[in-house]
Design an enzyme around this catalytic site. Structure first.
Site, PDB file in Angstrom:
ATOM      1  N   HIS A  84       0.669  -1.602  -0.214  1.00 38.43           N
ATOM      2  CA  HIS A  84      -0.195   0.030   0.176  1.00 38.43           C
ATOM      3  C   HIS A  84       1.005   1.100   0.503  1.00 38.43           C
ATOM      4  CE1 HIS A  84      -3.366  -2.749   2.018  1.00 38.43           C
ATOM      5  NE2 HIS A  84      -3.095  -3.461   0.942  1.00 38.43           N
ATOM      6  N   ILE A  91       0.803   7.079   0.775  1.00 40.01           N
ATOM      7  CA  ILE A  91       0.344   5.664   0.723  1.00 40.01           C
ATOM      8  C   ILE A  91      -1.489   5.432   0.359  1.00 40.01           C
ATOM      9  CG2 ILE A  91      -0.037   4.616   3.772  1.00 40.01           C
ATOM     10  CD1 ILE A  91       2.203   7.641   4.303  1.00 40.01           C
ATOM     11  N   CYS A  92      -1.527   4.461   0.404  1.00 32.37           N
ATOM     12  CA  CYS A  92      -2.795   4.629  -0.005  1.00 32.37           C
ATOM     13  C   CYS A  92      -3.611   3.591   0.921  1.00 32.37           C
ATOM     14  CB  CYS A  92      -3.071   3.347  -1.375  1.00 32.37           C
ATOM     15  SG  CYS A  92      -4.699   2.797  -1.629  1.00 32.37           S
ATOM     16  N   ALA A  93      -4.066   4.649   2.088  1.00 32.66           N
ATOM     17  CA  ALA A  93      -5.211   3.913   3.156  1.00 32.66           C
ATOM     18  C   ALA A  93      -6.052   4.377   3.144  1.00 32.66           C
ATOM     19  CB  ALA A  93      -3.619   4.132   4.532  1.00 32.66           C
TER      20      ALA A  93
END
Lengths: 152, 298
Positions: A84, A91-93
């Protein structure tokens, strides 16, 4: 900064200065709107011995709007290799995007990212890393991520 | 390759989800041009908007205008995913202002007392004071302003309330406090809610923690029955929702489904909030058709 964001950031900073959660250290917060914190995963993990640096940028609408959070990538810092986390530090959150809530503080975000790293079984870049990094906006907050799963 | 060529090529590569996100962006932009809460307007204006289209909607609006409902006005809320919260807050506070002066004092005082007590619930479910105290202050200052000239030097009147609801920081703070209040209420009453919690995107059942984090505390996520019920109970405030949808069809009777969330049986509240729901959006219904004349002068 608006009154609410300044008030909130000052309070958060005072708490962080009193003591950070284990594995998290405040590096710099000279500018109330930009903070640097280091995070490492304590105990067994694929990132054993690695220390990462996070940059938080707070806008005037914080904490109603999420902060911009990235892993620092420069001569001395690398982003963790994680499904992620893009190699440019984005950041892919979902908690930093559509599921942001003012309930989350700076240390809560750090703890979430720390446990995201701790639970990672294998070091891998996101499958779309190259395409994303090539066209990524300067701020990840301008990216529209499809969140890979619900666990982060 | 130029930037334009590169972005054109990228549009062709977009997945359905990305196209959806793009459309959502455009909608968000449109929404941000509307006021958070608008002045009252006659319900007949809304009816006119549907006359060329859905007859089911026209019939239902007509039936809302007639007894026993007798609504004459609509106050629109911005469609930003917070409209249930913004509408309810406005209608609740304006409901307190409209009470007779002796009633008003006791209702405002007890609302403030209940809000103060609710902080214990927020603490009990693990929220840190740091994340809610500023929002709590904004809401309680505004409610206190119904009775006392707080910082402004005057007590709240209909025009200044509407003005307060144009301030994004004020409104967002109130919305977030209500979201936290709902989350704590649901978390502290698991038996009342757990069986009814679904992920609205997939229809799968979700547990309380996931529901509260993903669909209550998250900014901009629209409210559905569990959130409405929890807020109604937490504030001891009856909230009625008139559903304006196509049920019954264009040739139907125009009967409107009114879903009544009444706080707790046996308790009567001097204030009633009625919202109008159209798929994905909430506005406020009012017995008056427009703002009073003195409002426009001031």
């Amino acid at each position: 900064m608006s009154a609410i964001s300044t008030k909130r950031l000052q309070k958060e900073l005072a708490e962080i200065r009193k003591g950070c959660p284990a594995g998290i250290t405040l590096l710099e917060a000279d500018d109330l709107a930009v903070w640097f914190l280091s995070i490492e995963v304590l105990g067994e993990s694929v990132y054993k011995g690695e220390v990462f640096s996070l940059r938080f940028k707070f806008g005037p609408r914080y904490p109603i709007e999420s902060p911009e959070v990235v892993f620092v990538v420069d001569n001395t810092h690398q982003a963790p290799i994680h499904p992620h986390v893009y190699s440019n530090g984005h950041i892919c959150a979902s908690i930093l995007g559509s599921e942001w809530s003012p309930v989350l503080s700076t240390s809560a975000v750090c703890i979430t990212l720390q446990s995201m790293l701790a639970s990672c079984p294998k070091k891998e870049r996101p499958t779309d890393n190259d395409r994303y990094v090539r066209t990524a906006p300067l701020s990840p907050k301008d990216a529209r991520f499809q969140y890979h799963d619900d666990t982060v | 390759m130029s930037a334009v060529e590169s972005s054109l090529r990228e549009i062709g590569d977009l997945t359905d989800a990305e196209i959806f996100a793009l459309t959502q962006n455009i909608k968000d932009e449109e929404a941000s041009r509307n006021p958070l809460i608008s002045p009252l307007e006659p319900l007949s204006t809304l009816k006119t908007e549907y006359e060329a289209g859905a007859q089911a909607f026209v019939r239902k609006i007509e039936s809302l205008q007639q007894p026993p409902h007798s609504f004459a006005g609509i106050r629109r809320a911005r469609g930003d995913g917070n409209c249930f919260y913004t509408s309810t807050a406005f209608a609740w506070i304006s409901g307190m202002m409209n009470l007779t002066s002796e009633n008003r004092k006791s209702v405002v005082e007890s609302a403030l007392l209940d809000l103060e007590k609710s902080l214990n619930s927020l603490k009990a479910v693990g929220f840190e004071p740091i994340v809610y105290e500023d929002f709590y202050e904004v809401l309680t200052d505004l409610i206190r302003n119904i009775l006392y000239p707080v910082s402004t030097g005057t007590v709240l009147n209909p025009a200044s309330l509407l003005q307060q609801f144009q301030n994004a920081e004020t409104v967002n703070s109130i919305v977030i406090f209500l979201r936290l209040l709902i989350s704590s209420y649901i978390r502290l009453h698991p038996d009342d809610f757990e069986p009814f919690l679904f992920n609205p995107d997939t229809g799968d059942m979700v547990d309380i923690k996931r529901f509260c984090e993903g669909w209550v505390e998250a900014v901009g996520r629209e409210a559905d029955h569990p959130q409405i019920l929890a807020l109604s109970r937490a504030l001891k405030l009856p909230i009625h929702i008139a559903y304006l949808d196509r049920s019954g069809g264009d040739s139907g009777t125009g009967k409107v489904d009114l879903v009544e969330f009444d706080s707790v049986e046996g308790e009567t509240s001097p204030i009633l909030v009625t919202l109008l729901y159209r798929p994905g959006h909430y506005d406020i219904l009012d017995k008056k058709a427009e703002e009073p004349a003195e409002f426009l002068v001031s």
